[in-house]
Design a protein around this motif. Structure first.
Motif, PDB file in Angstrom:
ATOM      1  N   SER A   1      -0.497   5.501  11.286  1.00  0.00           N
ATOM      2  CA  SER A   1      -1.502   6.076  10.581  1.00  0.00           C
ATOM      3  C   SER A   1      -2.164   4.810  10.282  1.00  0.00           C
ATOM      4  O   SER A   1      -1.409   3.793  10.443  1.00  0.00           O
ATOM      5  N   ASP A   2      -3.544   4.723   9.772  1.00  0.00           N
ATOM      6  CA  ASP A   2      -4.235   2.823   8.978  1.00  0.00           C
ATOM      7  C   ASP A   2      -2.906   2.097   8.525  1.00  0.00           C
ATOM      8  O   ASP A   2      -3.083   1.034   8.781  1.00  0.00           O
ATOM      9  N   LEU A   3      -2.441   3.185   7.615  1.00  0.00           N
ATOM     10  CA  LEU A   3      -1.672   1.863   6.725  1.00  0.00           C
ATOM     11  C   LEU A   3      -0.229   2.070   6.936  1.00  0.00           C
ATOM     12  O   LEU A   3       0.328   0.793   6.994  1.00  0.00           O
ATOM     13  N   TYR A   4       0.327   2.847   8.323  1.00  0.00           N
ATOM     14  CA  TYR A   4       1.942   3.210   8.068  1.00  0.00           C
ATOM     15  C   TYR A   4       1.869   3.134   9.451  1.00  0.00           C
ATOM     16  O   TYR A   4       1.816   3.684  10.437  1.00  0.00           O
TER      17      TYR A   4
ATOM     18  N   VAL B   1       0.898  -1.491   0.275  1.00  0.00           N
ATOM     19  CA  VAL B   1       0.101   0.049  -0.334  1.00  0.00           C
ATOM     20  C   VAL B   1       1.141   1.079   0.050  1.00  0.00           C
ATOM     21  O   VAL B   1       2.104   1.251   0.636  1.00  0.00           O
ATOM     22  N   GLN B   2      -0.092   2.200  -0.451  1.00  0.00           N
ATOM     23  CA  GLN B   2       0.836   3.717  -0.531  1.00  0.00           C
ATOM     24  C   GLN B   2      -0.045   4.721   0.039  1.00  0.00           C
ATOM     25  O   GLN B   2      -1.401   5.092   0.168  1.00  0.00           O
ATOM     26  N   GLU B   3       0.301   5.902   0.274  1.00  0.00           N
ATOM     27  CA  GLU B   3      -0.027   6.659   1.046  1.00  0.00           C
ATOM     28  C   GLU B   3       0.176   8.325   0.344  1.00  0.00           C
ATOM     29  O   GLU B   3       1.647   8.649   0.036  1.00  0.00           O
ATOM     30  N   PHE B   4      -1.128   8.933  -0.463  1.00  0.00           N
ATOM     31  CA  PHE B   4      -0.652   9.484  -0.884  1.00  0.00           C
ATOM     32  C   PHE B   4      -2.521  10.553  -0.951  1.00  0.00           C
ATOM     33  O   PHE B   4      -3.694  10.458  -1.527  1.00  0.00           O
ATOM     34  N   GLY B   5      -1.766  11.654  -0.005  1.00  0.00           N
ATOM     35  CA  GLY B   5      -3.236  12.333   0.210  1.00  0.00           C
ATOM     36  C   GLY B   5      -3.263  12.668   1.587  1.00  0.00           C
ATOM     37  O   GLY B   5      -1.936  13.133   1.720  1.00  0.00           O
ATOM     38  N   TYR B   6      -3.805  13.022   2.223  1.00  0.00           N
ATOM     39  CA  TYR B   6      -4.197  13.675   3.593  1.00  0.00           C
ATOM     40  C   TYR B   6      -4.719  12.428   4.192  1.00  0.00           C
ATOM     41  O   TYR B   6      -6.062  12.754   4.202  1.00  0.00           O
ATOM     42  N   TYR B   7      -3.503  12.150   5.615  1.00  0.00           N
ATOM     43  CA  TYR B   7      -4.526  11.057   6.368  1.00  0.00           C
ATOM     44  C   TYR B   7      -4.245  11.097   7.557  1.00  0.00           C
ATOM     45  O   TYR B   7      -3.186  12.319   8.644  1.00  0.00           O
TER      46      TYR B   7
ATOM     47  N   LEU C   1      -2.810  10.812  11.117  1.00  0.00           N
ATOM     48  CA  LEU C   1      -1.429  11.054  12.389  1.00  0.00           C
ATOM     49  C   LEU C   1      -2.294  10.337  13.793  1.00  0.00           C
ATOM     50  O   LEU C   1      -3.559  11.600  13.869  1.00  0.00           O
ATOM     51  N   ARG C   2      -2.177   9.470  14.417  1.00  0.00           N
ATOM     52  CA  ARG C   2      -2.543   9.415  15.617  1.00  0.00           C
ATOM     53  C   ARG C   2      -1.470   9.159  17.011  1.00  0.00           C
ATOM     54  O   ARG C   2      -0.108   8.354  16.318  1.00  0.00           O
TER      55      ARG C   2
END
Length: 240
Positions: free
Chosen positions: A160-163, A116-122, A124-125
């Motif tokens: 984040s959810d993905l990383y 998976v990749q992240e490109f956008g606004y994600y 952070l927790r």
């Protein structure tokens, strides 16, 4: 970390020749620092931090942190990272810069097995330890398909959810953020044009979703990041 009046320079290590309208540059100019841009990929030397260096920021870019044979300038940047850590020079890595810090500290860097990749606004927790840096969850700019393991001795700050590994600190003055909180709306528009090939890949937000979250999240992202820079670097005079 407040700085004395003799520490006037910010060493800003860049991996492209694009516009320098990011929030680090805005913060530095408004708070009286000398912005010393370095382009090692284009032949600029780094050496070692001098006594007038208040902090150093390593920006993102298209290179892989571990490709030091293919891109020898990355070895110079790794030596700079090591010197900043040894000399307690405040250091911040953003995206590629964060991966470089992790790599210099002996951690594995590379694409996740999930693909998976992240490109956008994600979102952070913060971890419990990260609440001193990021008090509440926050949407920030992301543009990457690599991650890093947590270096030995580092403090995990955010996920984040993905990383899961999104941010860490090392010691009192070194920070690594996988995200791009320095990117303004104008800067993100340039990203959308340059990274058009990312759309449709696993994890990547659609352009419509990016646009929607961007206008909702940009102000909070800016306020948080400027506050972080104030704590990390301080200022040498009244804001202009």
């Amino acid at each position: 970390m407040a700085t004395g009046p003799e520490k006037r320079r910010l060493i800003l290590i860049c991996h492209d020749r694009g516009p320098r309208d990011d929030r680090v540059s805005v913060f530095g100019s408004r708070h009286g620092f000398e912005l010393d841009y370095r382009y090692p990929f284009d032949g600029d030397a780094l050496g070692a931090p001098e006594d007038d260096v208040a902090a150093s920021i390593i920006f993102g870019g298209r290179f892989e942190a571990y490709e030091t044979i293919k891109y020898p300038f990355l070895k110079d940047e790794a030596r700079w990272i090591e010197a900043c850590i040894k000399q307690d020079v405040p250091l911040l890595g953003l995206c590629l810069g964060a991966q470089q810090i992790a790599h210099a500290l002996g951690a594995q860097v590379g694409p996740p097995s999930s693909g998976v990749q992240e490109f956008g606004y994600y979102e952070l927790r913060p971890t419990e330890a990260g609440r001193a840096i990021l008090p509440n969850p926050l949407h920030v700019v992301q543009a990457h398909f690599h991650t890093f393991d947590m270096p030995g001795g580092a403090t995990h700050l955010a996920s984040s959810d993905l990383y899961s590994n999104q941010a860490f600190s090392y010691g009192e003055s070194t920070f690594a953020f996988q995200a791009h909180p320095e990117v303004t709306i104008e800067g993100f528009r340039r990203m959308q044009a340059a990274l058009d090939g990312f759309f449709g890949k696993p994890g990547v937000q659609s352009r419509e979703e990016q646009d929607r979250i961007m206008y909702e999240a940009d102000r909070a992202q800016a306020d948080w990041f400027y506050g972080f820079l104030e704590k990390m670097i301080g200022s040498i005079g009244p804001a202009r």
